[in-house]
Design a protein around this motif. Structure first.
Motif, PDB file in Angstrom:
ATOM      1  N   SER A  72       0.811  -1.224   0.000  1.00  0.00           N
ATOM      2  CA  SER A  72       0.000   0.000   0.000  1.00  0.00           C
ATOM      3  C   SER A  72       0.845   1.275   0.000  1.00  0.00           C
ATOM      4  CB  SER A  72      -0.937   0.007   1.213  1.00  0.00           C
ATOM      5  OG  SER A  72      -0.196   0.124   2.408  1.00  0.00           O
ATOM      6  N   ASN A  73       2.161   1.143   0.124  1.00  0.00           N
ATOM      7  CA  ASN A  73       3.024   2.320   0.122  1.00  0.00           C
ATOM      8  C   ASN A  73       3.008   2.945  -1.268  1.00  0.00           C
ATOM      9  OD1 ASN A  73       5.589   3.877  -0.228  1.00  0.00           O
ATOM     10  ND2 ASN A  73       5.739   3.389   1.951  1.00  0.00           N
ATOM     11  N   ARG A  74       2.725   4.240  -1.336  1.00  0.00           N
ATOM     12  CA  ARG A  74       2.550   4.927  -2.620  1.00  0.00           C
ATOM     13  C   ARG A  74       3.777   5.683  -3.092  1.00  0.00           C
ATOM     14  NH1 ARG A  74      -2.640   8.274  -1.385  1.00  0.00           N
ATOM     15  NH2 ARG A  74      -1.407   8.561   0.474  1.00  0.00           N
ATOM     16  N   LEU A  75       4.905   5.526  -2.423  1.00  0.00           N
ATOM     17  CA  LEU A  75       6.114   6.193  -2.893  1.00  0.00           C
ATOM     18  C   LEU A  75       6.533   5.609  -4.244  1.00  0.00           C
ATOM     19  CD1 LEU A  75       8.306   6.342   0.345  1.00  0.00           C
ATOM     20  CD2 LEU A  75       7.170   8.250  -0.797  1.00  0.00           C
ATOM     21  N   PRO A  76       7.228   6.397  -5.054  1.00  0.00           N
ATOM     22  CA  PRO A  76       7.734   5.869  -6.332  1.00  0.00           C
ATOM     23  C   PRO A  76       8.697   4.705  -6.082  1.00  0.00           C
ATOM     24  CG  PRO A  76       7.970   8.267  -6.220  1.00  0.00           C
ATOM     25  CD  PRO A  76       7.542   7.806  -4.861  1.00  0.00           C
ATOM     26  N   LYS A  77       8.672   3.734  -6.967  1.00  0.00           N
ATOM     27  CA  LYS A  77       9.510   2.534  -6.799  1.00  0.00           C
ATOM     28  C   LYS A  77      10.989   2.852  -6.628  1.00  0.00           C
ATOM     29  CE  LYS A  77       6.457  -0.874  -8.772  1.00  0.00           C
ATOM     30  NZ  LYS A  77       6.279  -1.971  -9.710  1.00  0.00           N
ATOM     31  N   PRO A  78      11.563   3.790  -7.398  1.00  0.00           N
ATOM     32  CA  PRO A  78      12.990   4.085  -7.191  1.00  0.00           C
ATOM     33  C   PRO A  78      13.291   4.616  -5.784  1.00  0.00           C
ATOM     34  CG  PRO A  78      12.261   4.960  -9.302  1.00  0.00           C
ATOM     35  CD  PRO A  78      11.036   4.501  -8.570  1.00  0.00           C
ATOM     36  N   LYS A  80      11.486   3.949  -3.061  1.00  0.00           N
ATOM     37  CA  LYS A  80      11.347   2.790  -2.162  1.00  0.00           C
ATOM     38  C   LYS A  80      12.625   1.958  -2.157  1.00  0.00           C
ATOM     39  CE  LYS A  80       6.428   1.844  -2.857  1.00  0.00           C
ATOM     40  NZ  LYS A  80       5.502   0.761  -3.239  1.00  0.00           N
ATOM     41  N   ALA A  81      13.172   1.743  -3.341  1.00  0.00           N
ATOM     42  CA  ALA A  81      14.407   0.958  -3.453  1.00  0.00           C
ATOM     43  C   ALA A  81      15.560   1.643  -2.734  1.00  0.00           C
ATOM     44  CB  ALA A  81      14.753   0.725  -4.918  1.00  0.00           C
ATOM     45  N   GLN A  82      15.649   2.961  -2.859  1.00  0.00           N
ATOM     46  CA  GLN A  82      16.720   3.692  -2.175  1.00  0.00           C
ATOM     47  C   GLN A  82      16.585   3.593  -0.664  1.00  0.00           C
ATOM     48  OE1 GLN A  82      16.208   7.585  -3.923  1.00  0.00           O
ATOM     49  NE2 GLN A  82      17.887   7.252  -5.366  1.00  0.00           N
ATOM     50  N   ILE A  83      15.378   3.743  -0.159  1.00  0.00           N
ATOM     51  CA  ILE A  83      15.153   3.641   1.285  1.00  0.00           C
ATOM     52  C   ILE A  83      15.467   2.238   1.772  1.00  0.00           C
ATOM     53  CG2 ILE A  83      13.374   3.705   3.101  1.00  0.00           C
ATOM     54  CD1 ILE A  83      12.109   6.060   1.485  1.00  0.00           C
ATOM     55  N   PHE A  84      15.062   1.237   1.014  1.00  0.00           N
ATOM     56  CA  PHE A  84      15.344  -0.142   1.400  1.00  0.00           C
ATOM     57  C   PHE A  84      16.861  -0.394   1.401  1.00  0.00           C
ATOM     58  CE2 PHE A  84      15.326  -4.743   1.309  1.00  0.00           C
ATOM     59  CZ  PHE A  84      14.294  -5.026   2.180  1.00  0.00           C
ATOM     60  N   TYR A  85      17.545   0.110   0.383  1.00  0.00           N
ATOM     61  CA  TYR A  85      18.998  -0.027   0.325  1.00  0.00           C
ATOM     62  C   TYR A  85      19.654   0.661   1.525  1.00  0.00           C
ATOM     63  CZ  TYR A  85      23.800   1.111  -0.774  1.00  0.00           C
ATOM     64  OH  TYR A  85      25.164   1.292  -0.681  1.00  0.00           O
ATOM     65  N   LEU A  86      19.189   1.862   1.851  1.00  0.00           N
ATOM     66  CA  LEU A  86      19.754   2.582   2.997  1.00  0.00           C
ATOM     67  C   LEU A  86      19.523   1.820   4.302  1.00  0.00           C
ATOM     68  CD1 LEU A  86      18.914   6.288   2.130  1.00  0.00           C
ATOM     69  CD2 LEU A  86      21.186   5.229   2.244  1.00  0.00           C
ATOM     70  N   SER A  87      18.390   1.156   4.422  1.00  0.00           N
ATOM     71  CA  SER A  87      18.139   0.371   5.642  1.00  0.00           C
ATOM     72  C   SER A  87      19.144  -0.769   5.751  1.00  0.00           C
ATOM     73  CB  SER A  87      16.704  -0.156   5.676  1.00  0.00           C
ATOM     74  OG  SER A  87      16.523  -1.207   4.760  1.00  0.00           O
ATOM     75  N   GLN A  88      19.489  -1.372   4.632  1.00  0.00           N
ATOM     76  CA  GLN A  88      20.510  -2.430   4.649  1.00  0.00           C
ATOM     77  C   GLN A  88      21.885  -1.851   4.998  1.00  0.00           C
ATOM     78  OE1 GLN A  88      19.801  -3.943   0.684  1.00  0.00           O
ATOM     79  NE2 GLN A  88      18.726  -5.724   1.517  1.00  0.00           N
ATOM     80  N   PHE A  89      22.190  -0.681   4.460  1.00  0.00           N
ATOM     81  CA  PHE A  89      23.444  -0.011   4.780  1.00  0.00           C
ATOM     82  C   PHE A  89      23.525   0.289   6.274  1.00  0.00           C
ATOM     83  CE2 PHE A  89      25.551   4.020   5.693  1.00  0.00           C
ATOM     84  CZ  PHE A  89      26.834   3.753   5.256  1.00  0.00           C
ATOM     85  N   VAL A  90      22.436   0.814   6.831  1.00  0.00           N
ATOM     86  CA  VAL A  90      22.399   1.156   8.255  1.00  0.00           C
ATOM     87  C   VAL A  90      22.614  -0.101   9.097  1.00  0.00           C
ATOM     88  CG1 VAL A  90      20.870   1.932  10.135  1.00  0.00           C
ATOM     89  CG2 VAL A  90      21.042   3.262   8.016  1.00  0.00           C
ATOM     90  N   GLU A  91      22.009  -1.185   8.720  1.00  0.00           N
ATOM     91  CA  GLU A  91      22.182  -2.436   9.477  1.00  0.00           C
ATOM     92  C   GLU A  91      23.636  -2.901   9.434  1.00  0.00           C
ATOM     93  OE1 GLU A  91      21.437  -5.441  11.966  1.00  0.00           O
ATOM     94  OE2 GLU A  91      20.039  -3.844  11.459  1.00  0.00           O
ATOM     95  N   GLN A  92      24.214  -2.912   8.254  1.00  0.00           N
ATOM     96  CA  GLN A  92      25.606  -3.353   8.105  1.00  0.00           C
ATOM     97  C   GLN A  92      26.562  -2.425   8.854  1.00  0.00           C
ATOM     98  OE1 GLN A  92      26.971  -3.493   4.054  1.00  0.00           O
ATOM     99  NE2 GLN A  92      29.075  -3.893   4.618  1.00  0.00           N
TER     100      GLN A  92
END
Length: 125
Positions: A72-78, A80-92
């Motif tokens: 249901s998230n309405r953000l543009p796919k690119p 969303k991908a950047q935020i998801f990538y940043l979450s992985q970066f933050v975890e690492q």
């Protein structure tokens, strides 16, 4: 309670109810970022506070990743991908910091960049 205190109390729930989701999100990210920044400066003196701040930041990013992964998230796919990538970066990066093999500064910078983007988006509305 005096009249002023009663008024503040009575209207505080109303003002919170009228805040935008973006405004609330901004405040949460700002609070977590400030906590992490402050804890990083006293890391040697209060390591438990530093670990708590780092943990809160990791939880924030897990929630952000979960949110953008939801259909249901309405953000543009690119975006969303950047935020998801940043979450992985933050975890690492958080794992590296906890192992004393990394600096916390990039984590704070990522959060501040996100805040900057949210602030600019809010200014456009």
């Amino acid at each position: 309670m005096n009249a002023v205190a009663n008024a503040k109390y009575g209207y505080s729930s109303f003002s919170n109810a009228t805040r935008s989701e973006q405004s609330i999100e901004y405040d949460i990210i700002a609070r977590v970022t400030a906590e992490l920044d402050a804890a990083s400066k006293i890391q040697g003196n209060d390591f438990s506070a530093f670990v708590k701040a780092l943990s809160n930041n990791r939880r924030l990013w897990v929630l952000l990743a979960s949110d953008v992964a939801h259909p249901s998230n309405r953000l543009p796919k690119p975006l969303k991908a950047q935020i998801f990538y940043l979450s992985q970066f933050v975890e690492q990066k958080s794992r590296e910091v906890l192992r004393d093999r990394g600096d916390v500064a990039p984590l704070i910078e990522v959060n501040r960049s996100l805040l900057n983007g949210l602030g600019q988006q809010g200014a456009k509305r």
